[in-house]
Write a protein that holds these residues in place. Structure first.
Motif, PDB file in Angstrom:
ATOM      1  N   TYR A 109       0.836  -1.194   0.000  1.00 40.60           N
ATOM      2  CA  TYR A 109       0.000   0.000   0.000  1.00 40.60           C
ATOM      3  C   TYR A 109       0.878   1.253   0.000  1.00 40.60           C
ATOM      4  N   ILE A 110       0.309   2.332  -0.499  1.00 39.55           N
ATOM      5  CA  ILE A 110       0.936   3.649  -0.362  1.00 39.55           C
ATOM      6  C   ILE A 110      -0.097   4.615   0.206  1.00 39.55           C
ATOM      7  N   SER A 111       0.388   5.734   0.732  1.00 42.34           N
ATOM      8  CA  SER A 111      -0.515   6.821   1.126  1.00 42.34           C
ATOM      9  C   SER A 111       0.035   8.127   0.595  1.00 42.34           C
ATOM     10  N   VAL A 112      -0.867   9.030   0.269  1.00 37.87           N
ATOM     11  CA  VAL A 112      -0.474  10.327  -0.281  1.00 37.87           C
ATOM     12  C   VAL A 112      -0.899  11.439   0.673  1.00 37.87           C
ATOM     13  N   THR A 113      -0.119  12.500   0.666  1.00 35.80           N
ATOM     14  CA  THR A 113      -0.350  13.648   1.535  1.00 35.80           C
ATOM     15  C   THR A 113      -1.097  14.745   0.771  1.00 35.80           C
ATOM     16  N   PRO A 114      -1.437  15.849   1.459  1.00 36.70           N
ATOM     17  CA  PRO A 114      -2.117  16.947   0.765  1.00 36.70           C
ATOM     18  C   PRO A 114      -1.330  17.574  -0.380  1.00 36.70           C
ATOM     19  N   ASP A 115      -0.033  17.279  -0.495  1.00 33.77           N
ATOM     20  CA  ASP A 115       0.697  17.855  -1.634  1.00 33.77           C
ATOM     21  C   ASP A 115       0.252  17.259  -2.961  1.00 33.77           C
ATOM     22  N   CYS A 116      -0.573  16.192  -2.908  1.00 30.95           N
ATOM     23  CA  CYS A 116      -1.108  15.642  -4.161  1.00 30.95           C
ATOM     24  C   CYS A 116      -2.019  16.641  -4.871  1.00 30.95           C
ATOM     25  N   VAL A 117      -2.497  17.628  -4.134  1.00 32.23           N
ATOM     26  CA  VAL A 117      -3.376  18.643  -4.726  1.00 32.23           C
ATOM     27  C   VAL A 117      -2.608  19.492  -5.734  1.00 32.23           C
ATOM     28  N   TYR A 118      -1.300  19.683  -5.504  1.00 34.83           N
ATOM     29  CA  TYR A 118      -0.540  20.614  -6.361  1.00 34.83           C
ATOM     30  C   TYR A 118       0.757  20.030  -6.925  1.00 34.83           C
ATOM     31  N   GLU A 119       1.104  18.776  -6.593  1.00 35.53           N
ATOM     32  CA  GLU A 119       2.345  18.171  -7.086  1.00 35.53           C
ATOM     33  C   GLU A 119       2.038  17.163  -8.203  1.00 35.53           C
ATOM     34  N   GLN A 120       2.530  17.439  -9.385  1.00 37.04           N
ATOM     35  CA  GLN A 120       2.276  16.570 -10.533  1.00 37.04           C
ATOM     36  C   GLN A 120       2.865  15.176 -10.319  1.00 37.04           C
ATOM     37  N   GLU A 121       4.028  15.087  -9.694  1.00 41.74           N
ATOM     38  CA  GLU A 121       4.665  13.788  -9.451  1.00 41.74           C
ATOM     39  C   GLU A 121       3.740  12.862  -8.659  1.00 41.74           C
ATOM     40  N   ILE A 122       3.076  13.409  -7.643  1.00 41.33           N
ATOM     41  CA  ILE A 122       2.186  12.598  -6.813  1.00 41.33           C
ATOM     42  C   ILE A 122       0.890  12.288  -7.562  1.00 41.33           C
ATOM     43  N   GLN A 123       0.429  13.214  -8.383  1.00 44.12           N
ATOM     44  CA  GLN A 123      -0.768  12.958  -9.181  1.00 44.12           C
ATOM     45  C   GLN A 123      -0.532  11.826 -10.180  1.00 44.12           C
ATOM     46  N   THR A 124       0.659  11.774 -10.746  1.00 42.31           N
ATOM     47  CA  THR A 124       1.010  10.680 -11.660  1.00 42.31           C
ATOM     48  C   THR A 124       1.024   9.350 -10.914  1.00 42.31           C
ATOM     49  N   LEU A 125       1.560   9.362  -9.689  1.00 45.90           N
ATOM     50  CA  LEU A 125       1.567   8.153  -8.870  1.00 45.90           C
ATOM     51  C   LEU A 125       0.145   7.675  -8.572  1.00 45.90           C
ATOM     52  N   ILE A 126      -0.737   8.603  -8.237  1.00 41.85           N
ATOM     53  CA  ILE A 126      -2.142   8.255  -7.970  1.00 41.85           C
ATOM     54  C   ILE A 126      -2.767   7.597  -9.193  1.00 41.85           C
ATOM     55  N   ASP A 127      -2.449   8.128 -10.355  1.00 40.95           N
ATOM     56  CA  ASP A 127      -3.004   7.571 -11.596  1.00 40.95           C
ATOM     57  C   ASP A 127      -2.546   6.127 -11.803  1.00 40.95           C
ATOM     58  N   LEU A 128      -1.307   5.837 -11.430  1.00 39.66           N
ATOM     59  CA  LEU A 128      -0.746   4.506 -11.639  1.00 39.66           C
ATOM     60  C   LEU A 128      -1.208   3.492 -10.609  1.00 39.66           C
ATOM     61  N   TYR A 129      -1.409   3.939  -9.363  1.00 40.84           N
ATOM     62  CA  TYR A 129      -1.604   3.000  -8.263  1.00 40.84           C
ATOM     63  C   TYR A 129      -3.069   2.590  -8.128  1.00 40.84           C
ATOM     64  N   PRO A 130      -3.346   1.313  -7.928  1.00 39.60           N
ATOM     65  CA  PRO A 130      -4.741   0.869  -7.760  1.00 39.60           C
ATOM     66  C   PRO A 130      -5.371   1.505  -6.519  1.00 39.60           C
ATOM     67  N   ILE A 131      -6.588   1.958  -6.642  1.00 40.82           N
ATOM     68  CA  ILE A 131      -7.257   2.601  -5.518  1.00 40.82           C
ATOM     69  C   ILE A 131      -7.458   1.624  -4.364  1.00 40.82           C
ATOM     70  N   GLU A 132      -7.474   0.333  -4.657  1.00 38.28           N
ATOM     71  CA  GLU A 132      -7.623  -0.685  -3.620  1.00 38.28           C
ATOM     72  C   GLU A 132      -6.396  -0.782  -2.720  1.00 38.28           C
ATOM     73  N   GLN A 133      -5.271  -0.173  -3.134  1.00 35.39           N
ATOM     74  CA  GLN A 133      -4.029  -0.201  -2.351  1.00 35.39           C
ATOM     75  C   GLN A 133      -3.584   1.217  -1.981  1.00 35.39           C
ATOM     76  N   LEU A 134      -4.540   2.119  -1.864  1.00 35.71           N
ATOM     77  CA  LEU A 134      -4.235   3.529  -1.653  1.00 35.71           C
ATOM     78  C   LEU A 134      -4.862   4.026  -0.352  1.00 35.71           C
ATOM     79  N   MET A 135      -4.135   4.903   0.350  1.00 38.94           N
ATOM     80  CA  MET A 135      -4.640   5.556   1.552  1.00 38.94           C
ATOM     81  C   MET A 135      -4.256   7.029   1.509  1.00 38.94           C
TER      82      MET A 135
END
Length: 266
Positions: free
Chosen positions: A185-211
């Motif tokens: 699993y991975i988890s993302v912080t509020p910087d996903c709102v403005y960081e493209q690198e984290i947004q790309t990671l969200i796109d790749l990672y299955p929502i079933e393994q996301l927090m």
């Protein structure tokens, strides 16, 4: 264990350093957590060392929605043998009161500041934490980013660890694919709102393994500049995830909430 089965916007902070907050700010978060109408249903409070582990344990004993983890944050000098013995002893005595081993991992940012820092002692310490997580049948919370993540994966695979949580992860696509395949699993912080690198990671990672997490009291930029890091910031993270995944936001709330509940057995 109960799971979200209604269209309500419940949240759990999957990674917060609650004891690192100033006392007044810590009280603000706990009061919010315990308010009868609060949508915040839990905090996974990670530890930096034995002292913060003791403080986390005391908070958890007073507040049932606080779920502590015990470990040693790697972005600091390696502890002495005496300090490690004290930490391992504390963890052994309180293993039934912790929801995971963590935060543990490898010192990526410390090595950037001190290029001559030896990595091997940190790898040995991480492997010992992995061994304990296996022995105690506990999840493990990891600080392992970029090239360090592949080293962590090697050790997790060596010990056949299935329940691993890489918080605030950044790394190459090859490592991301490996982590997905292993069920980590991975988890993302509020910087996903403005960081493209984290947004790309969200796109790749299955929502079933996301927090989602705050990693508070770490401060954020963008719309959160000069704000105290608070779990309500995760509502913005969840809206971003829903947009990227093109999934209804109610479904995202339910999925992420249930992911944390299931992973940490809370």
């Amino acid at each position: 264990m109960t799971f979200a089965d209604e269209r309500k916007q419940y949240i759990i902070d999957a990674h917060i350093h609650l004891v690192q907050y100033a006392t007044e700010n810590q009280r603000t978060i706990i009061d919010y957590l315990e308010h009868p109408s609060s949508e915040l249903h839990g905090l996974i409070t990670v530890s930096m060392d034995v002292a913060s582990g003791i403080r986390n344990l005391k908070l958890a004993e007073k507040h049932p929605r606080i779920h502590p983890t015990f470990g040693f944050h790697p972005e600091q000098e390696i502890p002495s043998t005496i300090e490690l013995d004290k930490l391992f002893g504390f963890m052994e005595v309180n293993k039934e009161k912790m929801v995971a081993v963590g935060e543990v991992g490898l010192p990526y940012y410390l090595r950037e500041k001190s290029p001559n820092l030896q990595l091997e002692p940190y790898c040995k310490l991480l492997e010992e934490f992995i061994r304990l997580a296996k022995l105690w049948v506990k999840p493990i919370v990891l600080h392992a980013v970029y090239e360090d993540a592949s080293i962590a994966c090697d050790l997790l695979e060596k010990h056949s660890i299935e329940k691993a949580h890489f918080h605030w992860f950044k790394g190459p696509t090859s490592t991301v694919e490996r982590m997905i395949q292993n069920g980590y699993y991975i988890s993302v912080t509020p910087d996903c709102v403005y960081e493209q690198e984290i947004q790309t990671l969200i796109d790749l990672y299955p929502i079933e393994q996301l927090m989602v997490e705050t990693d508070g009291p770490w401060p954020f930029e963008g719309p959160f500049t000069n704000e105290m890091t608070h779990p309500t910031m995760m509502h913005h993270s969840i809206a971003t995830i829903a947009r990227i995944k093109n999934v209804g936001i109610e479904d995202v709330y339910i999925q992420l909430y249930n992911n944390v509940k299931q992973f940490y057995s809370i």
